[in-house]
Structure formats: C-alpha cells, structure tokens
Design a protein around this motif. Structure first.
Motif, PDB file in Angstrom:
ATOM      1  N   UNK A 149      -5.739 -17.907  -6.980  1.00 43.09           N
ATOM      2  CA  UNK A 149      -4.464 -18.610  -6.988  1.00 43.09           C
ATOM      3  C   UNK A 149      -3.405 -17.689  -6.386  1.00 43.09           C
ATOM      4  N   UNK A 150      -2.735 -18.155  -5.331  1.00 45.62           N
ATOM      5  CA  UNK A 150      -1.708 -17.332  -4.689  1.00 45.62           C
ATOM      6  C   UNK A 150      -0.476 -18.178  -4.399  1.00 45.62           C
ATOM      7  N   UNK A 151       0.692 -17.564  -4.622  1.00 48.34           N
ATOM      8  CA  UNK A 151       1.955 -18.265  -4.438  1.00 48.34           C
ATOM      9  C   UNK A 151       3.037 -17.214  -4.224  1.00 48.34           C
ATOM     10  N   UNK A 152       3.802 -17.363  -3.152  1.00 47.16           N
ATOM     11  CA  UNK A 152       4.824 -16.366  -2.841  1.00 47.16           C
ATOM     12  C   UNK A 152       5.840 -16.286  -3.976  1.00 47.16           C
ATOM     13  N   UNK A 153       6.109 -15.059  -4.427  1.00 48.10           N
ATOM     14  CA  UNK A 153       7.008 -14.816  -5.549  1.00 48.10           C
ATOM     15  C   UNK A 153       6.283 -14.623  -6.862  1.00 48.10           C
ATOM     16  N   UNK A 154       4.951 -14.833  -6.875  1.00 45.72           N
ATOM     17  CA  UNK A 154       4.156 -14.691  -8.087  1.00 45.72           C
ATOM     18  C   UNK A 154       2.975 -13.760  -7.825  1.00 45.72           C
ATOM     19  N   UNK A 155       2.484 -13.198  -8.894  1.00 39.06           N
ATOM     20  CA  UNK A 155       1.312 -12.332  -8.793  1.00 39.06           C
ATOM     21  C   UNK A 155       0.055 -13.173  -8.587  1.00 39.06           C
ATOM     22  N   UNK A 156      -0.820 -12.696  -7.695  1.00 31.09           N
ATOM     23  CA  UNK A 156      -2.084 -13.378  -7.466  1.00 31.09           C
ATOM     24  C   UNK A 156      -2.933 -13.358  -8.731  1.00 31.09           C
ATOM     25  N   UNK A 157      -3.744 -14.412  -8.908  1.00 33.21           N
ATOM     26  CA  UNK A 157      -4.588 -14.481 -10.084  1.00 33.21           C
ATOM     27  C   UNK A 157      -5.953 -15.024  -9.701  1.00 33.21           C
ATOM     28  N   UNK A 158      -7.013 -14.496 -10.339  1.00 34.23           N
ATOM     29  CA  UNK A 158      -8.384 -14.922 -10.078  1.00 34.23           C
ATOM     30  C   UNK A 158      -9.007 -15.386 -11.387  1.00 34.23           C
ATOM     31  N   UNK A 159      -9.698 -16.525 -11.346  1.00 35.45           N
ATOM     32  CA  UNK A 159     -10.335 -17.067 -12.534  1.00 35.45           C
ATOM     33  C   UNK A 159     -11.786 -17.423 -12.204  1.00 35.45           C
ATOM     34  N   UNK A 160     -12.711 -17.081 -13.098  1.00 35.55           N
ATOM     35  CA  UNK A 160     -14.130 -17.390 -12.905  1.00 35.55           C
ATOM     36  C   UNK A 160     -14.427 -18.795 -13.416  1.00 35.55           C
ATOM     37  N   UNK A 161     -15.197 -19.546 -12.632  1.00 33.02           N
ATOM     38  CA  UNK A 161     -15.560 -20.905 -13.039  1.00 33.02           C
ATOM     39  C   UNK A 161     -17.038 -21.145 -12.741  1.00 33.02           C
ATOM     40  N   UNK A 162     -17.654 -21.964 -13.564  1.00 35.11           N
ATOM     41  CA  UNK A 162     -19.030 -22.412 -13.344  1.00 35.11           C
ATOM     42  C   UNK A 162     -19.007 -23.908 -13.062  1.00 35.11           C
ATOM     43  N   UNK A 163     -19.683 -24.292 -11.991  1.00 37.51           N
ATOM     44  CA  UNK A 163     -19.708 -25.694 -11.596  1.00 37.51           C
ATOM     45  C   UNK A 163     -21.115 -26.240 -11.789  1.00 37.51           C
ATOM     46  N   UNK A 164     -21.230 -27.340 -12.505  1.00 41.29           N
ATOM     47  CA  UNK A 164     -22.507 -28.017 -12.720  1.00 41.29           C
ATOM     48  C   UNK A 164     -22.505 -29.362 -12.013  1.00 41.29           C
ATOM     49  N   UNK A 165     -23.660 -29.754 -11.526  1.00 43.71           N
ATOM     50  CA  UNK A 165     -23.786 -31.013 -10.796  1.00 43.71           C
ATOM     51  C   UNK A 165     -23.351 -32.182 -11.662  1.00 43.71           C
TER      52      UNK A 165
END
Length: 780
Positions: A93-109
């Motif tokens: 997640x990136x947005x000018x004026x904010x700190x970048x953030x990363x989140x782990x996700x698992x996707x199932x069919x």
C-alpha cells in the motif's frame, strides 16, 4: 474496407508486422481459452483509512508485490482485486504523504480475502491527506508512460483565465483562443494544431464532446459548459493505443468525470478587471442512500478589447447518484447557453500603422451565440464471478450561430466578407462494455469487449454571407444524418511478474447522408475501418516501468466533403475526401516513482496521419491537407518533497512535417515544436495556499516554407488565498509579467477598409494583459 497501413519506421514496422500476423489468432485463442478455463482464483477486497482520523483514503495504490496485479482505492477507501491465482502474497500500500505498508495475504480458490489497513502519515502534524492533482502513483496500473489522471485539487488551486484551461492539466497540452470567450478554445498537443478539437477526443461522464461535421470545424470541442469546481478527475491517454477510444483520438483523449457529492454547500462570487463577474452556487444532498448534486453558474466578461466582448454565460448541473464504485448508477442533466461579441485575430500591419489598437477590431459586429443541453445515464455492476459491466445512454441538443470575418473586405469591398456558420442538431447514443477475468495456463488474463453507437441528426448546417449579422446570400445549406457504430476487444495478459501485454482490435462503421441545397452535392457514403493496438509493459523494477505502445487510429472527415462534387462558391468540379482517415502511432516510454514523492515519465513518440486537417483563414474552418508525421518526446514530472510543497514541470518537443512533399515546403502551419509548462504550489501554514503557473509555447511556422513564423508566448500566472474554514478568499493575478504576446497567429491575405490593396500578413489574437480577479467562497 481500408487496408491497415504499416508505419514508416523500422522498429514500428517490426511491431506492426508482428501485431498483424498474431492479432486475429491471438484474439481467437484468448477468447476460446477465456471460455474454456473456469475462474479458479480468489478475490481480495479491503478498506484503507488514515490512522489520524479514521477517514477513508482515496487513490491509494494497492499492488501485489512481484506481479502487476493492482488497483487504487475508490472514494470510500475500498478496493477489490478479482480472480487472483491461489497462493500467498504480499500486498503493498503506497500513498504520497503516508508511510508505505505491506500486508501478507493468503488467497484460496473461490473465496474472498478481506483486508483492513490503516496508513500512518509521515508527519504527525498532518490532519488530513488527500490526492492532490497528479500525486496518484500509476506504477502497476497504467499501460503507457503518457497515460495519467489528475484530481479535483489540481483545478481548485490553479489560476484559470478560461474554463478550457482545465485541459492544460494534461502534460504537453496548451489551450489558447483566437476569438471571444464564448467560443471554443484552440488546442495544441504533440505538434498538432488541433484547432477546436480535431484529433483530440474528449468525453464528459463517458459521453463524447467532439462534434463531427460541425458548422465551424471538424471535431469542434467546446468545454465552456464545464464548471471547474465540479470536475472530479480528468483521465487522459495519448496516442491511438486504446481500443475503447475511436474517432478523433490520434493525439490523445481525455475523460472528464464530475463529482457526485460536495463536502459542503458553496456560494462563490468573483470580480475582476475589465468587467469580469462570476457567481456560482453548488450543493449536494443525501436522499436515503442517494446523492443529488446541483449547481448554477453565471459569468459575464467584457475584456480589454475596444469592442467589448459582452460575453454572458450561464450553466447548470443536476446529478443523481446511487450505489458504490462497484455497483451503482448516475443520471446527469447539464445545460449551457452563451452569447458574445468576437475579438477575432487582427492583421499586424493594421496595428503597426495605427489603424487599430492592439485590442482593436476590423469588424465590430462579429460574434456568436450557442446553446447545449445534455441528459446522461450511467450504470455499472461488478460481480466476482462474471466481471464488470458498464453502460451509458445519452441525448444532447446543440445550437450555434457564429459570425466571423477574417479577410474583412478582401472578397467583397462593398459589403465585407463577414459570414455566418450555423449548426443545429440532436445527437445521442449509447456505450456498453464488459470486462471479465480468466486464467490462461495459470496466467491472469483480463478481457474486455465493448460497443458504442452514435447518431447525429443535423437539422441545419449552413454557411451564409452576412453583413452586420444579417444574411444576404446562401453559400450552402445542408441537412445531414451521420451514424456510426464501433466495437472493440481488448486483452491484458500478465505473462510473468515483469511482463504484460495489452492487445486490442477496434472496428468502426460510418454512414453519411447529405441533403444539400446544391443537388449534385447531395448523396450518401459508407466506410469501415479496423484499428489494431499492441502494448507491452515491462516491470516494475524499483518502482520503475517501461512501455512499448503502437496502434492505428483514425479521424472522420466532414460528411459534406465526402459527397461534394462542385465548389459551392465557384461551381467548379472538386473531388471528395475520404470519409475516414487513417492515423498511426508508436511510442516508447518509462515511468518511475523510485524517488519518494516524485512521479516522472519520459516518452518518445511517433504519430502519422494520412491527411492533416488545417485551419483556412478565409473560410474560418478546417480542410483536409497532405499526409503528415509528428516525432518528439515528452518529459512529465510531479514532485511533492514535503506536505506543504509540490512542484511540476512538463516539457514537450516535437518536429512536425508533411510527408511526400519537397523539403522546402513541408512545414505544417501552426505546429508547435516546444511546449513547457510548470508550477509551484506551497502552503506554508494551515489555511494559506499559493500557486505559480508557467505556460510557454514556442515559435511555429505559419506557412509551409517556414519563412514566416510566429512569436513565442510565455505567461506567468499566480493564485493565492486563505481558507478560514467557513469562508475562503482567493486572488488571481493573470499574466503577471504583462507579456504582450500573441495567443494565436495565422498568416493569410486580407484587406481592411481604407486599405488601397490587399496584403498578406500575420493575423494575431493578443493575450489578455495583466489582470486581477478576486473571489470569496462561502461554505456552509
């Protein structure tokens, strides 16, 4: 059916040959595999909010790291990525004026993964961050380096002389004027003198604004019905690389979207030098889960001219919206009316000899009046299983009576050369598209099909000789029906995490039916044209992407030119023009966001046109000319180093030439080779805002030999203001250096009253001298 032409450049030749040989097979294969492969992926949905106040954040970039799967958050801060292959991912997640953030996700069919994210502002002093202008990061989203999107704040904080200058938020585009404020602007982009819109397609809420077979100029584009405060976004695309855009989109296209809601009602009053006055009331209300936007706008302007413009403009908007960005609808009604006296271009010699002043006029009775009314209905629906469907239906009434005199007393020394161009029509149509996701051997594929239908019933389109706005003879008077239907297919395939292709094919069918007062010029014509597209996206590497784009496009010609057999004035035999004119384009570009706060793109482009449309001074319109080519580059930059400072600089250099003519006469009149625009916006303390804007367009040839050239024009504008919360005060200073430059220049032959002989001269329209405008906005 017109043959698909190959571009005359070696790299482009290779790309187009590959595209021609593989396109139809690829379309068939991808369509079949889209049917054969079931959707075996999952979906990711979520909401992004600000940690400061919990408010939703609009325009946040959401990207699956290691892929180009991505999107941006909507007005509610929500996002959705459909049909993601099963597996584990990192969401960035990136947005000018904010700190970048990363989140782990698992996707199932077959399942939906929900994510809720709060972003932290880079400065604890920030109370609220919104997308400002061009701050949106398009890495992982765009298909070319010249594609972009600008937001509402870009228009609110920009000093504007004319409404049409909102289009200057498109890097490398200039809007000028050669007549009164009530008339459509003159546009320039990528070396094209677009006149009033030809070869640049604009739409409002999905509805085309360019008017084909127009009384004054093909593709006439008048943006005066817009209210800048209500523009939400302008999404622009340059070049003929996008299958969903058809007629007039050779140099580029732009889709204008209006806001659905306002944070509070506004009452705005403006006043300035040269008897400039404007009033605006705008508000939105909630009715259950629906929003109703309504606004009224009135403007009056005389200008610095010896013959006052006396321009009166009135516009209104009502927009009903319901649902969300995923499933919803809107119905919009717009109206606009205006009348004015023209401040047309004048001969330089008449000013130098003292016959008239720099702001004088030869014919004091030129001017015009126009009306237009639009009704637009939009509907969209998103389904994880079936994809997204969008539909638009529209109807519009339009009228223009324009009185011009560019050659004064050249052709008729007694009564003068004034003429009237009349246009009265109804046009309507519909657009529909459907986008769905599939997996092709484990690769994410997006397919899109669409169609658009339009009919123009032109009840009266005429050219008349006039004196003091009174008709005394008819040159021609026609009734025209023009219909078109376009269909297209697009495919986007993510081959690897760093390679994506976008291919498309568009087919357009036109029917022209002309009923002329000169019988031999009546008739009908039908034409069809195919326009394939092929785009490659490489990356991202370190927030940097590379693009290769190529495609074929077209513009339609005036229906009257397709059936003409004799000149309406001389009755000499003439040849008709091709109904649809082929264009070719290719570009290579790079876009980077590697430096925090900086969005930068560099593009090298080629555009070719089988027949350039050029302005003809003694006719006051455009006519088909020779084949042309435009080669150049654009460098666009937006930089926000701190929360209170943003900078942008856009440079466009183009070389434009006619093809297949001798080198000593291959210059295209009014093709601008250099455009530089830039700005500085700084908000030193809460409430204060200040913006400087630079507009520069270089000298340009006025005749084919290049022996006569116009001057360069450089203007500096400034806007400052303070927001008290419930009241905002703005001050605009336009042309603060008081430059005495031309807004537009032409070279042709004319004779003004009292002159013993005719003369060929530069005819120019002056820029407005330094002027001040002040506004007070009440928010309640």
């Amino acid at each position: 059916m017109e043959n698909i032409k190959i571009l005359p450049k070696s790299l482009i030749d290779i790309l187009v040959k590959i595209m021609k040989r593989s396109l139809f097979l690829g379309v068939c294969m991808l369509t079949l595999t889209g049917i054969a492969h079931s959707q075996n992926g999952g979906s990711i949905t979520g909401t992004v909010t600000s940690e400061l106040n919990g408010s939703p954040l609009t325009g946040v970039n959401v990207l699956l790291e290691g892929t180009r799967f991505g999107t941006t958050t909507d007005a509610d801060g929500t996002f959705a990525i459909a049909n993601v292959p099963e597996g584990s991912y990192e969401l960035q997640f990136s947005f000018i004026g904010y700190q970048e953030k990363v989140s782990s996700v698992d996707v199932n069919a077959g399942s939906v993964t929900e994510v809720e994210i709060e972003l932290t502002a880079r400065s604890t002093e920030m109370q609220e961050i919104i997308v400002k202008g061009r701050a949106l990061n398009l890495i992982g989203v765009s298909e070319s380096a010249s594609q972009g999107k600008v937001g509402r704040a870009e228009f609110i904080n920009r000093p504007l002389l004319r409404t049409g200058e909102v289009m200057e938020t498109v890097p490398g585009l200039i809007a000028s004027q050669h007549s009164g404020t009530g008339k459509a602007n003159q546009f320039y982009l990528r070396g094209f003198n677009l006149d009033h819109g030809t070869d640049f397609a604009a739409s409002l809420e999905g509805v085309p604004l360019n008017l084909r077979t127009h009384g004054h100029g093909q593709g006439y584009l008048d943006l005066n019905l817009l209210i800048p405060e209500l523009v939400n976004t302008i999404e622009f695309r340059k070049g003929p690389y996008y299958a969903e855009v058809g007629d007039f989109a050779t140099s580029g296209s732009a889709d204008i979207e209006l806001v659905s809601e306002l944070p509070e009602p506004i009452l705005r009053t403006e006043a300035g030098l040269d008897e400039y006055y404007r009033g605006l009331f705008a508000n939105s209300s909630r009715v259950g889960d629906k929003s109703v936007l309504y606004a009224l706008n009135a403007q009056y302007y005389n200008g610095p001219f010896d013959v006052p413009e006396n321009t009166a403009q009135y516009s209104g908007v009502v927009k009903l919206s319901g649902g969300s960005s995923s499933n919803g609808y809107s119905v919009s009604a717009l109206g606009y009316t205006s009348d004015w006296n023209s401040s047309d271009q004048i001969p330089r010699g008449a000013v130098e000899t003292g016959y008239i002043s720099r702001f004088g006029a030869i014919d004091s009775t030129a001017g015009g009046e126009t009306d237009r009314y639009k009704l637009i209905a939009n509907w969209w629906n998103t389904n994880d299983s079936y994809g997204r469907t969008e539909a638009t239906v529209y109807a519009s009434y339009y009228r223009l009576n324009l009185f011009s005199n560019f050659t004064y007393f050249l052709n008729n020394p007694e009564r003068g050369d004034q003429f009237e161009q009349a246009d009265r029509r109804f046009y309507g149509g519909a657009r529909i598209s459907h986008e769905w996701f599939t997996n092709w051997f484990g690769r994410r594929t997006v397919n899109k099909v669409g169609a658009d239908l339009r009919h123009d019933q032109i009840f009266d389109i005429g050219l008349y000789n006039t004196e003091n706005r009174q008709r005394w003879s008819t040159v021609r008077d026609d009734e025209i029906g023009e219909s078109s239907i376009g269909t297209y297919f697009e495919n986007e395939t993510q081959w690897t995490g760093k390679l994506q292709t976008n291919i498309g094919l568009r087919a357009d069918l036109f029917y022209f039916d002309v009923n002329s007062n000169i019988n031999v010029n009546s008739g009908s014509e039908t034409d069809i044209i195919l326009s394939p597209k092929f785009n490659i996206v490489l990356g991202p590497w370190n927030d940097t992407e590379f693009y290769i784009n190529t495609g074929l496009g077209y513009h339609s010609n005036d229906a009257r030119g397709t059936t003409i057999q004799v000149d309406p004035v001389t009755r000499d035999a003439v040849s008709g023009v091709d109904p649809l004119v082929r264009s070719q384009g290719a570009e290579v570009g790079v876009r980077t966001a590697a430096i925090q706060g900086l969005q930068s793109s560099l593009t090298f482009f080629y555009l070719g046109l089988d027949s350039e449309l050029v302005f003809v001074g003694d006719a006051g319109g455009t006519e088909a000319s020779d084949a042309s080519e435009h080669i150049g580059f654009e460098w666009a930059n937006y930089y926000r180093p701190t929360n209170w400072l943003q900078l942008n600089l856009d440079v466009a250099l183009t070389e434009s030439r006619y093809r297949n003519v001798s080198a000593d006469s291959d210059k295209i009149p009014n093709s601008i080779g250099r455009i530089i625009t830039g700005g500085v916006t700084f908000n030193p303390t809460e409430g204060w805002f200040n913006t400087f804007r630079l507009r520069h367009f270089g000298p340009r040839p006025l005749i084919e030999t290049g022996d006569v050239r116009s001057e360069a024009t450089t203007l500096l504008n400034f806007k400052t203001g303070y927001d008290f919360g419930t009241m905002q005060v703005d001050l605009d200073m336009l042309n603060i250096l008081n430059a005495a430059s031309p807004d537009i220049s032409y070279y042709y032959t004319s004779r003004f009253h009292g002159a013993s002989t005719e003369s060929s001269d530069i005819h120019f329209h002056p820029v407005i001298p330094r002027t001040l405008r002040m506004s007070i906005t009440l928010k309640f």
